[in-house]
Each structure stands twice: as C-alpha cells, then as structure tokens.
Design an enzyme around this catalytic site. Structure first.
Site, PDB file in Angstrom:
ATOM      1  N   GLY A  48      64.476  77.712  51.827  1.00  0.00           N
ATOM      2  CA  GLY A  48      65.737  77.819  51.129  1.00  0.00           C
ATOM      3  C   GLY A  48      65.592  78.052  49.808  1.00  0.00           C
ATOM      4  CB  THR A  69      56.998  76.019  51.426  1.00  0.00           C
ATOM      5  OG1 THR A  69      58.094  76.816  51.910  1.00  0.00           O
ATOM      6  CG2 THR A  69      56.310  77.371  50.957  1.00  0.00           C
ATOM      7  CB  THR A  84      63.318  71.969  46.780  1.00  0.00           C
ATOM      8  OG1 THR A  84      64.363  71.202  47.379  1.00  0.00           O
ATOM      9  CG2 THR A  84      62.444  70.745  46.241  1.00  0.00           C
ATOM     10  CG  ASP A 102      66.739  69.227  48.814  1.00  0.00           C
ATOM     11  OD1 ASP A 102      67.874  69.709  48.473  1.00  0.00           O
ATOM     12  OD2 ASP A 102      66.251  69.661  49.715  1.00  0.00           O
ATOM     13  NE  ARG A 148      96.152  64.067  48.059  1.00  0.00           N
ATOM     14  CZ  ARG A 148      96.289  65.693  47.988  1.00  0.00           C
ATOM     15  NH1 ARG A 148      95.553  66.248  47.261  1.00  0.00           N
ATOM     16  NH2 ARG A 148      97.383  65.915  48.762  1.00  0.00           N
ATOM     17  CD  GLU A 206      72.600  68.040  52.799  1.00  0.00           C
ATOM     18  OE1 GLU A 206      73.241  69.119  53.193  1.00  0.00           O
ATOM     19  OE2 GLU A 206      71.195  68.511  52.487  1.00  0.00           O
TER      20      GLU A 206
END
Ligand code: F6P
Length: 356
Positions: free
Chosen positions: A10, A113, A133, A135, A170, A230
């Site tokens: 990515g 990688t 990355t 991440d 909310r 995620e």
C-alpha cells in the site's frame, strides 16, 4: 554505481521524499550513478518492467504524495509459488537484478515487502530496506514514514466530526486504518480528542463502551466520539482460535466492526449512531513536514550505507537517530501497541475509555 529501486505494498505520503533522499545522497557523492526504477513494486522486478531514471525524476517530489514508481501488493506467501505461466518469481527477480548489473536494490515497503526483501537478501542480493507504512507496525524502528501524515488526515476527520457532533444528540464513530495494530487509531484518537478509543491490542466489551457513553451523558455531554481501529476486536472474539474466528467472520453481515458497534449502540441506547470511514484518504495527500524530514534523513542514511557497501539492512529511526538494523533480525516481526505502556496509562487516567 548502479542501483535499483522499488516501492511495494500500500502506498503512503512520503515514498517520493524517501527516494529523493536516497538518490540525492548518492548523486552528490558518486559521478557515475545510474538509478533504475522498477514499476509497481516487485511486479516490475519480476517481469522486467523498469526505466532508467534521471535527476529530473527526483526534482519537485519532496511534497508529492503517492509514488512515482507505482506500487502493488505481491503477497510474500506467493513469492515461492510460480505464476500462472509457471515463472519462478524469485529466480526472475534475481535474473533481472543480475542482467542490469545492479550494485544494490533499495526497497521501500511495509511488513510483507520487508519479508520478500529479506528473502532476496538470503538469495544473495544486496538489499537496503526503508520502513514505509501508515500503520507504524514495523519492528525495529520507532517510527515508519507515512504514519504522521496519516495521523494528520485521521485527526482532521475526527476534528470535523467534533464540530458536527456538538450540534446533535448522537454518537459518532470514526473508523481508522492500521491493519492489525492500533497505532494510527491511538494517535489520531488522542490528537482528535476521541472519548473512546478501540484498538486491536486492547479487546473491548460492549458493556464498557456503553458505560463510557452513559457516563458522558450523565455528565451533561450530548455526544460521544469513538475512534475505532479497523482491526478492533471484542473480548469474546479475541478469545476464539484463529479458525473459530474465521468461521464466525464468514457469517458477519456488517461491512466493518464500526457498523456492528453502531448497531449495538443504537439498540442499547436508542440514540442515533453515525459511522465515518476516511479509508484511503489516510494514505493520500502531501506528506506532513515530520515525514518529509524523516524520509530525507532515512533516505540519506540509506545512501550512506550504500556508499559504505553495507547491505542487508533496514534503515530505522531509533531514539531520534538513523540506525542500520539487520533485516534478518526484524523480518516477519510485528510492532504492536503495548497495552501497559505509559502512554496508554496516561490516556486512561484522563477518563478516556479503551472499552476494556
Ligand atoms: O498497510 C496500509 C493499509 O492502508 C492498512 O492500514 C489497510 O488495512 C490496508 O493498507 C488497506 O489495503 P488496500 O489498499 O489494499 O485496500
């Protein structure tokens, strides 16, 4: 001197800045430098899709997102598996490296990688790896490039949600990338002032999330913002074996964990819950100054290693200094958030919930 370069996996914001650092660091010290750029990551190296780059290719790219070489995902698991035409990918990569007479191959990429970079090292190629990355999950370096630029984007998303949240009664969820780790969610969650931060390293329980929302309501706050990784996982799911979890996930009807949580919150509180997924915007745009500096330093340090004939390393940032870390010591290892780290304790002390 002849070097090859590729960007794999990515993309992220500062890949071009890092390549610029490498090439400028070499060009300034070597008269006969030739740089071959392989297109779309390992694919270019396997199938011989490359181009001789010129100094013009590296001008004006410090601030440019994406990668001038393009990228692709080439799973490490499949590297030893022949392609659909029976081509041995590893042998093909070695052959192209040798055909061009490369002195070294500079590989920019994340964990997968890096594993292939180490495989090529084992096969006898001169390799330098640069840790890329959003991440921030590469073991052996304090920081990866792309991380701070992605924090910026994810934080902006939370900031925007904040202003609209104050107008509505909310609950809002912002789902943050990060694959299997929670670095990006943790940092963006803190920077954006999220009330609840859910990361894979700290499995959550629905009850604790609801408790945190209720506590805010009792304190007179009419909204709650959750930053959800995620890869966030419930305590219940975390207790399952890999096989059991896979079976359960196959039956899952919600597109992501955030939508599942939103349903749960609405059912339990009767309050509307909205989900925002900034997704790939987190990898887009111009790199923030921190990443430009980081990549300039890492890239130039990579050039320094090449000039000294030192190969088989990742160029890392450790305690504010660049460091050559042997690929054999880090390939295949993941850097995760330590749930007992001072940072987590500091944030918990302020009443921010991790849902645990
Ligand atoms: O590794 C970077 C990353 O953006 C992760 O945070 C995310 O899980 C993944 O890549 C998304 O991959 P793709 O771009 O293939 O959808």
């Amino acid at each position: 001197m002849r070097i090859g370069m590729l960007t794999s996996g990515g993309d992220c914001q500062a890949l071009n800045a890092a390549m610029r650092g490498v090439v400028k660091g070499l060009a300034n010290n070597v008269d006969d430098l030739e740089v071959y750029g392989f297109y779309e990551g390992y694919k270019g190296l396997i199938y011989g899709n490359y181009r001789l780059l010129t100094s013009a290719d590296f001008s004006g790219i410090l601030t440019k997102g994406g990668t001038i070489l393009g990228s692709s995902r080439q799973p490490f698991k499949l590297m030893r598996v022949p392609d659909e035409n029976g081509l041995d990918k590893v042998e093909a990569m070695k052959a192209n490296y040798k055909k061009l007479g490369l002195d070294c191959l500079v590989i920019l990429g994340g964990n997968g990688t890096q594993k292939t970079a180490n495989l090529l090292r084992e096969e006898g190629l001169n390799i330098i790896h640069l840790p890329k990355t959003i991440d921030n999950d590469i073991y052996g370096t304090d920081i990866t490039f792309g991380f701070y630029s992605a924090i910026n984007v994810a934080t902006y998303a939370i900031d925007c949600i904040h202003t609209t949240a104050t107008s509505h009664n909310r609950t809002f969820i912002v789902e943050v990338m990060g694959h299997k780790v929670g670095w990006l969610t943790l940092y963006a969650g803190v920077a954006g002032g999220a009330d609840i931060i859910l990361i894979p390293e700290i499995p959550y329980s629905n009850e604790k999330i609801l408790d945190a929302i209720e506590k805010r309501r009792k304190a007179g706050k009419n909204f709650t913002i959750l930053a959800v990784a995620e890869g966030a996982i419930s305590k219940e799911d975390a207790a399952l074996s890999k096989k059991e979890l896979k079976k359960k996930m196959a039956k899952e009807t919600h597109p992501t964990v955030s939508y599942k949580l939103a349903n749960m919150i609405t059912e339990a509180t009767g309050q509307e819950c909205r989900v925002t997924v900034p997704g790939h915007t987190q990898r887009g745009g111009s790199p923030v100054p921190y990443d430009r500096i980081l990549c300039t330093r890492l890239g130039s340090a990579a050039a320094g290693a090449i000039l000294e004939g030192k190969f088989g390393y990742m160029v890392a940032m450790v305690n504010g200094e660049t460091k050559l870390v042997p690929l054999k010591d880090v390939a295949g290892k993941l850097k995760t958030v330590d749930p007992d780290s001072p940072m987590i304790q500091e944030i918990k002390r302020m009443g921010i919930s991790f849902g645990d």
